[in-house]
Design a protein around this motif. Sequence first.
Motif, short mmCIF file in Angstrom:
data_model
loop_
_atom_site.label_atom_id
_atom_site.label_comp_id
_atom_site.label_asym_id
_atom_site.label_seq_id
_atom_site.Cartn_x
_atom_site.Cartn_y
_atom_site.Cartn_z
N TYR A 158 0.84 -1.21 0.00
CA TYR A 158 0.00 0.00 0.00
C TYR A 158 0.87 1.25 0.00
CZ TYR A 158 -3.21 3.54 1.97
OH TYR A 158 -3.94 4.68 2.21
N PHE A 159 1.95 1.22 0.75
CA PHE A 159 2.80 2.40 0.88
C PHE A 159 3.72 2.59 -0.34
CE2 PHE A 159 1.59 1.16 5.17
CZ PHE A 159 1.09 2.36 5.64
N LYS A 160 3.70 1.64 -1.26
CA LYS A 160 4.43 1.81 -2.52
C LYS A 160 3.62 2.63 -3.53
CE LYS A 160 6.93 -2.58 -2.04
NZ LYS A 160 7.15 -3.93 -2.63
N ILE A 161 2.34 2.80 -3.26
CA ILE A 161 1.53 3.66 -4.12
C ILE A 161 1.90 5.11 -3.80
CG2 ILE A 161 -0.81 4.36 -4.76
CD1 ILE A 161 -1.78 1.63 -3.69
N PRO A 162 2.34 5.89 -4.79
CA PRO A 162 2.78 7.26 -4.48
C PRO A 162 1.64 8.13 -3.96
CG PRO A 162 3.50 6.55 -6.68
CD PRO A 162 2.50 5.55 -6.21
N GLU A 163 1.98 9.03 -3.04
CA GLU A 163 0.98 9.98 -2.58
C GLU A 163 0.64 10.97 -3.70
OE1 GLU A 163 1.94 12.01 0.99
OE2 GLU A 163 2.20 10.17 2.17
N ASN A 164 -0.57 11.49 -3.65
CA ASN A 164 -0.97 12.50 -4.60
C ASN A 164 -0.16 13.78 -4.42
OD1 ASN A 164 -2.98 11.00 -5.79
ND2 ASN A 164 -4.66 11.95 -4.67
N GLY A 165 0.21 14.38 -5.54
CA GLY A 165 0.69 15.76 -5.54
C GLY A 165 -0.43 16.67 -6.03
N LYS A 166 -0.16 17.96 -6.03
CA LYS A 166 -1.14 18.94 -6.52
C LYS A 166 -0.43 19.87 -7.50
CE LYS A 166 -3.88 18.94 -2.23
NZ LYS A 166 -4.40 19.77 -1.11
N LEU A 167 0.08 19.30 -8.57
CA LEU A 167 0.95 20.04 -9.48
C LEU A 167 0.34 20.31 -10.84
CD1 LEU A 167 4.38 18.28 -8.71
CD2 LEU A 167 3.49 20.43 -7.77
N PHE A 168 -0.94 19.96 -11.04
CA PHE A 168 -1.55 20.13 -12.35
C PHE A 168 -2.42 21.38 -12.42
CE2 PHE A 168 -0.78 15.77 -14.02
CZ PHE A 168 -0.55 16.11 -15.35
N PHE A 169 -2.37 22.02 -13.59
CA PHE A 169 -3.37 22.98 -14.02
C PHE A 169 -4.10 22.38 -15.22
CE2 PHE A 169 -0.11 25.65 -12.05
CZ PHE A 169 -0.88 26.41 -11.19
N PRO B 272 6.62 31.63 -11.45
CA PRO B 272 7.57 30.66 -12.04
C PRO B 272 6.91 29.32 -12.40
CG PRO B 272 8.51 31.74 -10.12
CD PRO B 272 7.07 32.13 -10.15
N LEU B 273 6.14 28.76 -11.50
CA LEU B 273 5.40 27.50 -11.72
C LEU B 273 6.29 26.44 -12.35
CD1 LEU B 273 1.99 28.93 -13.07
CD2 LEU B 273 2.72 28.61 -10.71
N VAL B 274 7.55 26.36 -11.89
CA VAL B 274 8.54 25.53 -12.58
C VAL B 274 8.31 24.04 -12.42
CG1 VAL B 274 10.35 27.27 -12.63
CG2 VAL B 274 10.10 25.83 -10.60
N GLU B 275 7.65 23.62 -11.32
CA GLU B 275 7.44 22.19 -11.10
C GLU B 275 6.05 21.74 -11.50
OE1 GLU B 275 8.37 21.38 -7.04
OE2 GLU B 275 10.54 21.43 -7.38
N CYS B 276 5.30 22.62 -12.15
CA CYS B 276 3.90 22.33 -12.44
C CYS B 276 3.72 21.74 -13.84
CB CYS B 276 3.07 23.60 -12.29
SG CYS B 276 3.05 24.23 -10.60
N TYR B 277 2.55 21.13 -14.03
CA TYR B 277 2.21 20.49 -15.30
C TYR B 277 0.85 21.01 -15.77
CZ TYR B 277 5.60 17.21 -13.35
OH TYR B 277 6.72 16.66 -12.78
N GLY B 278 0.57 20.83 -17.04
CA GLY B 278 -0.73 21.20 -17.59
C GLY B 278 -1.36 20.04 -18.34
N HIS B 279 -2.66 19.87 -18.16
CA HIS B 279 -3.36 18.89 -18.99
C HIS B 279 -3.32 19.33 -20.45
CE1 HIS B 279 -4.53 16.64 -15.52
NE2 HIS B 279 -5.17 17.64 -14.99
#
Length: 369
Positions: free
Chosen positions: A282-293, A337-344
């Motif tokens: 269970y702990f091998k499943i990565p935690e959610n991030g909040k990096l998407f726009f 900057p939003l350098v670590e963020c992603y976009g759909h």
Amino acid sequence: MSISQSEYRSIKEKSVSGRYVINEQILDFLEKNKKQLLIKTVGKSVQGREIKSLQLGKGPSKILMWSQMHGNESTTTKAVLDFVNFLNAGSVSAKLILEHCTLLIIPILNPDGAAVYTRINANEIDLNRDAQNRTESESVVLKNVFDGFKPDYCFNLHDQRTIFNVGKTPKPATVSFLAPAHDPERSISRTRGISMQLIVAMNQVLEEMIPGQVGRYDDGFNANCVGDSFQMLNVPTILFESGHYPKDYEREHTREYIFHAILQGVTVVAENAIHKFQQKDYFKIPENGKLFFDVLIKNAHIIDSSLADGEAIGVLYKEVLKEGSVAFEPLVDKKGPLVECYGHETYDCLNEINLKELRQQSFYQMIKG
């Protein structure tokens, strides 16, 4: 277990699709299937809408599921209807489940919120923060059903926003799971451990379908949350979160993956096979991030002179009910900057083709300011 795409298409409930799912559709579905299902009115909402339950199977393992506790979280409701169709289709796998399990399902717990496409109920209360006080009629209904049914397992079915990614990767959290905590220390009781094992089983199937797109939801303890509350009562409870799949804002792809997760979870219970899955996984499943726009515009200083060189604009869609369907209205959420963020969707203003495509979008003038 899983079934093929063609098998899934054959049991997918065609009458319900998109993001706006309301009580009338569920009542129509139940009427159509009343010969196969044990249907009850288990209570009424604040505004007097009927809250229905349906029951299948006669087995000793009892599983309680509820969806649309938040009225605007409809993906799991669609998946539940697909699952009911699967069980009614009479396959060997369906017969196994019905022989070994009794399933009690509330397709829409918050029909008032569903009608106006809001998270909260008619009294503007979040039902998932009302587990202890139970000030709302819908909260009382769920607890009465829980007490009367005495489930061995609970499936708490929700949607999550498009902002979530898996870990720090650029993959969206299309499905997320949580074994809710039962105390502030987030210790692992026997029943919470069982929840973890079932999640491992479901993740195993989903990783074959959407590798890297399954996340683990935050497990901060809150006794007012229903999942935590039921876990405190020593019933293994699992939180399902339906998230974003690329270009699937109607969540029809995600619906299918939730169906497969439910099918796997229930099958493992029916086969008495929980012991085959390791809690530690269970702990091998990565935690959610909040990096998407929803939309990320890179090097946005080209179109917005208030930004420094290389800075970006992050746009999120607001879901708005309009004439019986959900519209997605873009709003600027962040600039910088939003350098670590992603976009759909991603546009780079230094790329002439990207810039031309961006200027053709309906939201261009809005983001340009």
